[in-house]
Design a protein around this motif. Structure first.
Motif, PDB file in Angstrom:
ATOM      1  N   LEU A   6       0.828  -1.211   0.000  1.00 51.96           N
ATOM      2  CA  LEU A   6       0.000   0.000   0.000  1.00 51.96           C
ATOM      3  C   LEU A   6       0.860   1.257   0.000  1.00 51.96           C
ATOM      4  CD1 LEU A   6      -2.894  -0.991   2.424  1.00 51.96           C
ATOM      5  CD2 LEU A   6      -2.981  -0.758  -0.054  1.00 51.96           C
ATOM      6  N   VAL A   7       1.948   1.224   0.764  1.00 51.24           N
ATOM      7  CA  VAL A   7       2.855   2.375   0.798  1.00 51.24           C
ATOM      8  C   VAL A   7       3.454   2.597  -0.585  1.00 51.24           C
ATOM      9  CG1 VAL A   7       5.047   3.212   1.728  1.00 51.24           C
ATOM     10  CG2 VAL A   7       3.356   2.215   3.252  1.00 51.24           C
ATOM     11  N   GLN A   9       2.169   1.690  -3.453  1.00 49.27           N
ATOM     12  CA  GLN A   9       1.101   2.150  -4.337  1.00 49.27           C
ATOM     13  C   GLN A   9       0.809   3.629  -4.116  1.00 49.27           C
ATOM     14  OE1 GLN A   9      -0.368   0.677  -6.848  1.00 49.27           O
ATOM     15  NE2 GLN A   9       0.892  -1.135  -6.522  1.00 49.27           N
ATOM     16  N   LYS A  10       0.816   4.042  -2.848  1.00 52.17           N
ATOM     17  CA  LYS A  10       0.555   5.441  -2.519  1.00 52.17           C
ATOM     18  C   LYS A  10       1.669   6.332  -3.065  1.00 52.17           C
ATOM     19  CE  LYS A  10      -1.508   5.936   1.454  1.00 52.17           C
ATOM     20  NZ  LYS A  10      -1.735   6.119   2.893  1.00 52.17           N
ATOM     21  N   PHE A  13       1.291   6.537  -6.831  1.00 52.61           N
ATOM     22  CA  PHE A  13       0.171   7.416  -7.161  1.00 52.61           C
ATOM     23  C   PHE A  13       0.567   8.879  -7.021  1.00 52.61           C
ATOM     24  CE2 PHE A  13      -3.655   9.745  -5.823  1.00 52.61           C
ATOM     25  CZ  PHE A  13      -4.416   9.584  -6.987  1.00 52.61           C
ATOM     26  N   LEU A  14       1.242   9.228  -5.936  1.00 50.52           N
ATOM     27  CA  LEU A  14       1.693  10.608  -5.729  1.00 50.52           C
ATOM     28  C   LEU A  14       2.696  11.035  -6.791  1.00 50.52           C
ATOM     29  CD1 LEU A  14       2.036  10.741  -1.848  1.00 50.52           C
ATOM     30  CD2 LEU A  14       0.307  11.871  -3.261  1.00 50.52           C
TER      31      LEU A  14
END
Length: 192
Positions: A6-7, A9-10, A13-14
């Protein structure tokens, strides 16, 4: 394990959000210029601004070619750019080959001089070039401009050619000379 995913992916995304923002920032002036060129003159200066033209027109493009001699300007640029490219490439290749294959006194000083000449602002040379071109009769000619631009491009052209020729084995030169090539034909046929 799931939290690391998740980290990542985040972070990805950023990164893409930042990249898209940068792309919009860079492309906005270009898009605005094109959209404005497709507006009528009245609509261009209308307050409040309109983002998209109400009526698309290409009249400004026709006006540009009819009121100004852009064909002549384009032709002059084409002649000067082509001449400069050919002359800088040929002279740079010959100089780069000479620096690569021959050892002579002052070689390092000359190479450093070539490199440091790129550090000087070209604006310093305008007045001496102008005086020289007037004196030799090349003022306001294509050839004068080609010579001036070639002198600015020659140091970098020489350094690029030198880097290439340093990567070519010297044994190729020796083989070509045994086969009967002179230096110029060897440069053209074998190495180039």
């Amino acid at each position: 394990m799931r939290s690391n995913y998740l980290v990542n992916q985040k972070g990805t995304f950023l990164f893409y959000i930042l990249l898209a923002s940068l792309l919009i920032f860079i492309l906005f002036p270009l898009v605005w210029m094109v959209l404005t060129s497709l507006k009528s003159e009245i609509e261009t200066f209308k307050v409040p601004l309109t983002w998209l033209p109400k009526k698309f027109t290409i009249k400004s493009y026709f006006d540009m070619w009819s009121y100004q001699p852009f064909g002549l300007y384009f032709n002059n640029s084409l002649i000067v750019a082509t001449g400069t490219t050919i002359l800088a490439t040929v002279l740079g290749c010959m100089a780069g080959y000479g620096f690569s294959r021959f050892q002579f006194r002052g070689r390092q000083v000359l190479l450093i001089t070539f490199l440091t000449s790129r550090m000087l602002p070209t604006i310093l040379l305008i007045i001496p070039f102008f005086k020289l071109m007037v004196k030799v009769g090349l003022y306001n000619t294509h050839m004068g401009l080609i010579i001036a631009y070639t002198s600015f491009a020659l140091p970098i052209s020489t350094w690029l050619a030198l880097g290439f020729f340093e990567s070519v084995p010297k044994e190729l030169d020796e083989s070509a000379m045994i086969d009967g090539c002179n230096r110029l034909s060897m440069l053209y046929k074998v190495i180039g």
